[in-house]
Write a protein that holds these residues in place. Structure first.
Motif, PDB file in Angstrom:
ATOM      1  N   MET A  93       0.812  -1.218   0.000  1.00 42.10           N
ATOM      2  CA  MET A  93       0.000   0.000   0.000  1.00 42.10           C
ATOM      3  C   MET A  93       0.847   1.270   0.000  1.00 42.10           C
ATOM      4  N   SER A  94       2.135   1.149   0.288  1.00 39.81           N
ATOM      5  CA  SER A  94       3.024   2.309   0.277  1.00 39.81           C
ATOM      6  C   SER A  94       3.423   2.724  -1.139  1.00 39.81           C
ATOM      7  N   ALA A  95       3.203   1.852  -2.118  1.00 37.74           N
ATOM      8  CA  ALA A  95       3.501   2.206  -3.511  1.00 37.74           C
ATOM      9  C   ALA A  95       2.570   3.325  -3.967  1.00 37.74           C
ATOM     10  N   ARG A  96       3.064   4.161  -4.863  1.00 36.80           N
ATOM     11  CA  ARG A  96       2.272   5.310  -5.284  1.00 36.80           C
ATOM     12  C   ARG A  96       1.124   4.942  -6.228  1.00 36.80           C
ATOM     13  N   HIS A  97       1.297   3.897  -7.017  1.00 40.33           N
ATOM     14  CA  HIS A  97       0.239   3.458  -7.937  1.00 40.33           C
ATOM     15  C   HIS A  97       0.217   1.932  -7.930  1.00 40.33           C
ATOM     16  N   LEU A  98      -0.937   1.358  -7.640  1.00 37.31           N
ATOM     17  CA  LEU A  98      -1.118  -0.089  -7.664  1.00 37.31           C
ATOM     18  C   LEU A  98      -1.874  -0.470  -8.924  1.00 37.31           C
ATOM     19  N   VAL A  99      -1.343  -1.446  -9.654  1.00 44.17           N
ATOM     20  CA  VAL A  99      -1.974  -1.924 -10.884  1.00 44.17           C
ATOM     21  C   VAL A  99      -2.172  -3.426 -10.744  1.00 44.17           C
ATOM     22  N   LEU A 100      -3.415  -3.829 -10.559  1.00 43.21           N
ATOM     23  CA  LEU A 100      -3.725  -5.252 -10.371  1.00 43.21           C
ATOM     24  C   LEU A 100      -4.409  -5.801 -11.611  1.00 43.21           C
ATOM     25  N   VAL A 101      -3.929  -6.953 -12.068  1.00 43.10           N
ATOM     26  CA  VAL A 101      -4.450  -7.611 -13.259  1.00 43.10           C
ATOM     27  C   VAL A 101      -5.051  -8.955 -12.877  1.00 43.10           C
ATOM     28  N   ALA A 102      -6.249  -9.244 -13.396  1.00 37.59           N
ATOM     29  CA  ALA A 102      -6.891 -10.532 -13.150  1.00 37.59           C
ATOM     30  C   ALA A 102      -7.621 -10.974 -14.411  1.00 37.59           C
ATOM     31  N   THR A 103      -7.378 -12.203 -14.828  1.00 38.42           N
ATOM     32  CA  THR A 103      -8.051 -12.737 -16.010  1.00 38.42           C
ATOM     33  C   THR A 103      -8.562 -14.136 -15.722  1.00 38.42           C
ATOM     34  N   GLY A 104      -9.647 -14.493 -16.375  1.00 36.46           N
ATOM     35  CA  GLY A 104     -10.187 -15.839 -16.272  1.00 36.46           C
ATOM     36  C   GLY A 104     -11.298 -15.969 -15.248  1.00 36.46           C
ATOM     37  N   LEU A 105     -12.181 -16.928 -15.483  1.00 37.99           N
ATOM     38  CA  LEU A 105     -13.343 -17.140 -14.629  1.00 37.99           C
ATOM     39  C   LEU A 105     -12.952 -17.516 -13.205  1.00 37.99           C
ATOM     40  N   ALA A 106     -11.829 -18.193 -13.037  1.00 37.96           N
ATOM     41  CA  ALA A 106     -11.409 -18.629 -11.697  1.00 37.96           C
ATOM     42  C   ALA A 106     -11.161 -17.444 -10.766  1.00 37.96           C
ATOM     43  N   LYS A 107     -10.895 -16.268 -11.332  1.00 38.87           N
ATOM     44  CA  LYS A 107     -10.620 -15.092 -10.504  1.00 38.87           C
ATOM     45  C   LYS A 107     -11.868 -14.247 -10.244  1.00 38.87           C
ATOM     46  N   ALA A 108     -13.012 -14.633 -10.793  1.00 37.23           N
ATOM     47  CA  ALA A 108     -14.210 -13.796 -10.729  1.00 37.23           C
ATOM     48  C   ALA A 108     -14.682 -13.538  -9.297  1.00 37.23           C
ATOM     49  N   GLU A 109     -14.693 -14.570  -8.463  1.00 37.96           N
ATOM     50  CA  GLU A 109     -15.159 -14.372  -7.085  1.00 37.96           C
ATOM     51  C   GLU A 109     -14.224 -13.444  -6.327  1.00 37.96           C
ATOM     52  N   ALA A 110     -12.922 -13.662  -6.475  1.00 35.85           N
ATOM     53  CA  ALA A 110     -11.955 -12.813  -5.773  1.00 35.85           C
ATOM     54  C   ALA A 110     -12.071 -11.361  -6.228  1.00 35.85           C
ATOM     55  N   VAL A 111     -12.253 -11.151  -7.529  1.00 41.01           N
ATOM     56  CA  VAL A 111     -12.403  -9.788  -8.052  1.00 41.01           C
ATOM     57  C   VAL A 111     -13.652  -9.137  -7.483  1.00 41.01           C
ATOM     58  N   HIS A 112     -14.745  -9.884  -7.420  1.00 43.31           N
ATOM     59  CA  HIS A 112     -15.992  -9.356  -6.866  1.00 43.31           C
ATOM     60  C   HIS A 112     -15.793  -8.883  -5.421  1.00 43.31           C
ATOM     61  N   HIS A 113     -15.172  -9.726  -4.595  1.00 36.61           N
ATOM     62  CA  HIS A 113     -14.935  -9.332  -3.202  1.00 36.61           C
ATOM     63  C   HIS A 113     -14.006  -8.129  -3.123  1.00 36.61           C
ATOM     64  N   MET A 114     -12.939  -8.137  -3.931  1.00 40.87           N
ATOM     65  CA  MET A 114     -11.952  -7.063  -3.873  1.00 40.87           C
ATOM     66  C   MET A 114     -12.567  -5.707  -4.208  1.00 40.87           C
ATOM     67  N   VAL A 115     -13.402  -5.673  -5.227  1.00 45.24           N
ATOM     68  CA  VAL A 115     -13.928  -4.403  -5.731  1.00 45.24           C
ATOM     69  C   VAL A 115     -15.211  -3.985  -5.026  1.00 45.24           C
ATOM     70  N   GLU A 116     -16.089  -4.944  -4.753  1.00 47.89           N
ATOM     71  CA  GLU A 116     -17.425  -4.611  -4.280  1.00 47.89           C
ATOM     72  C   GLU A 116     -17.755  -5.135  -2.884  1.00 47.89           C
ATOM     73  N   GLY A 117     -16.823  -5.848  -2.270  1.00 43.09           N
ATOM     74  CA  GLY A 117     -17.065  -6.393  -0.947  1.00 43.09           C
ATOM     75  C   GLY A 117     -16.544  -5.497   0.156  1.00 43.09           C
ATOM     76  N   SER A 118     -16.710  -5.956   1.379  1.00 39.73           N
ATOM     77  CA  SER A 118     -16.193  -5.232   2.536  1.00 39.73           C
ATOM     78  C   SER A 118     -14.697  -5.468   2.681  1.00 39.73           C
ATOM     79  N   VAL A 119     -13.995  -4.480   3.200  1.00 37.00           N
ATOM     80  CA  VAL A 119     -12.564  -4.642   3.458  1.00 37.00           C
ATOM     81  C   VAL A 119     -12.386  -5.619   4.609  1.00 37.00           C
ATOM     82  N   SER A 120     -11.626  -6.667   4.359  1.00 34.65           N
ATOM     83  CA  SER A 120     -11.488  -7.735   5.347  1.00 34.65           C
ATOM     84  C   SER A 120     -10.179  -8.472   5.144  1.00 34.65           C
ATOM     85  N   ALA A 121      -9.578  -8.873   6.257  1.00 33.64           N
ATOM     86  CA  ALA A 121      -8.362  -9.683   6.181  1.00 33.64           C
ATOM     87  C   ALA A 121      -8.633 -11.037   5.537  1.00 33.64           C
ATOM     88  N   MET A 122      -9.899 -11.470   5.518  1.00 35.76           N
ATOM     89  CA  MET A 122     -10.223 -12.742   4.876  1.00 35.76           C
ATOM     90  C   MET A 122     -10.112 -12.662   3.359  1.00 35.76           C
TER      91      MET A 122
END
Length: 261
Positions: free
Chosen positions: A189-218
């Motif tokens: 988080m100390s980096a000035r710009h974070l660029v995260l890339v995700a492709t494929g259906l297997a990443k869909a749930e994680a992307v959903h939580h990351m972008v639209e879910g609550s902030v959580s250590a889980m």
């Protein structure tokens, strides 16, 4: 957080490479954060292509790796320092001495982690950090349950992560190390710009939580919601669970060209 839905990994790579090229134009001694795994490969291909064409130079740049396995021999092909050399550093003109990673063979692991943190600080911090995301929402090797305030340290890999990475070890789970050194979430988080890339259906749930879910250590990647300049680039499959996908498309299509990412 900006969410960009692109047609495929090649389109994503073009967007990210444009941003890195613009950074290098205004700051030739930029500090890049580089990641391993499948997600960044198209970006490295695009940067290598541009370097070969004489369009960019990384001669003055520095790079810091996100993580490293503990205990893999220095010449092991899956040691992350060797992977970065093969996929990125060896294909452009960055000075090998300016590519640093955590020392997974250090005799004193805590001291090595502290030294790595200090090296990033001494370099002036990371300008652009490339990230991928695991199917369980981890970034770097910050597994679910990781402290949101964590710094570079040793971590035990989950069975899920080891299974996901077994493809790099001839499908043999027993060959995948159980421990790693990783930048912590606070380090990232100390980096000035974070660029995260995700492709494929297997990443869909994680992307959903990351972008639209609550902030959580889980779901460690959700910490990106608190970053002032985070860009998430996904393909259609990885975006398939996003509730606001149409809005994200509208926002990006309406974005001024001069703004970049």
């Amino acid at each position: 957080m900006e969410l960009i839905i692109a047609p495929d990994s090649r389109a994503i790579a073009t967007i990210v490479a444009d941003a890195i090229a613009a950074l290098l134009d205004r700051k030739p001694d930029a500090v890049l954060g580089v990641a391993t795994g499948s997600s960044p490969l198209a970006i490295y291909d695009e940067l290598a292509t541009r370097y070969a064409a004489g369009a960019i130079s990384l001669a003055g740049a520095r790079a810091f790796m996100l993580d490293e396995y503990v205990g893999l021999a220095a010449d092991h092909p899956q040691r992350y320092r060797n992977v970065i050399e093969t996929e990125f550093a060896g294909r452009v003109d960055i000075d090998p001495a300016n590519v640093q990673g955590p020392d997974g063979l250090a005799a004193d692991i805590p001291a090595a982690c502290a030294a790595y943190e200090q090296a990033i600080v001494d370099a002036g911090g990371v300008d652009v950090q490339i990230l991928g995301i695991g199917t369980d929402g981890h970034i770097a090797f910050n597994e679910p349950g990781s402290s949101l305030a964590s710094r570079t340290r040793i971590k035990t890999l989950t069975v899920q992560t080891r299974q996901d990475n077994a493809r790099f070890f001839d499908g043999d789970l027993e060959q995948v190390p159980t421990h790693c050194l990783t930048q912590g979430l606070a380090t990232i988080m100390s980096a000035r710009h974070l660029v995260l890339v995700a492709t494929g259906l297997a990443k869909a749930e994680a992307v959903h939580h990351m972008v639209e879910g609550s902030v959580s250590a889980m779901w460690p990647a959700t910490i990106l919601q608190h970053h002032p300049h985070a860009t998430v680039l996904v393909d259609e499959a990885a975006a398939s669970r996003l509730q606001l996908a149409s809005y994200y498309r509208q926002t990006y299509e309406s974005k001024p060209a001069w703004q970049g990412i």
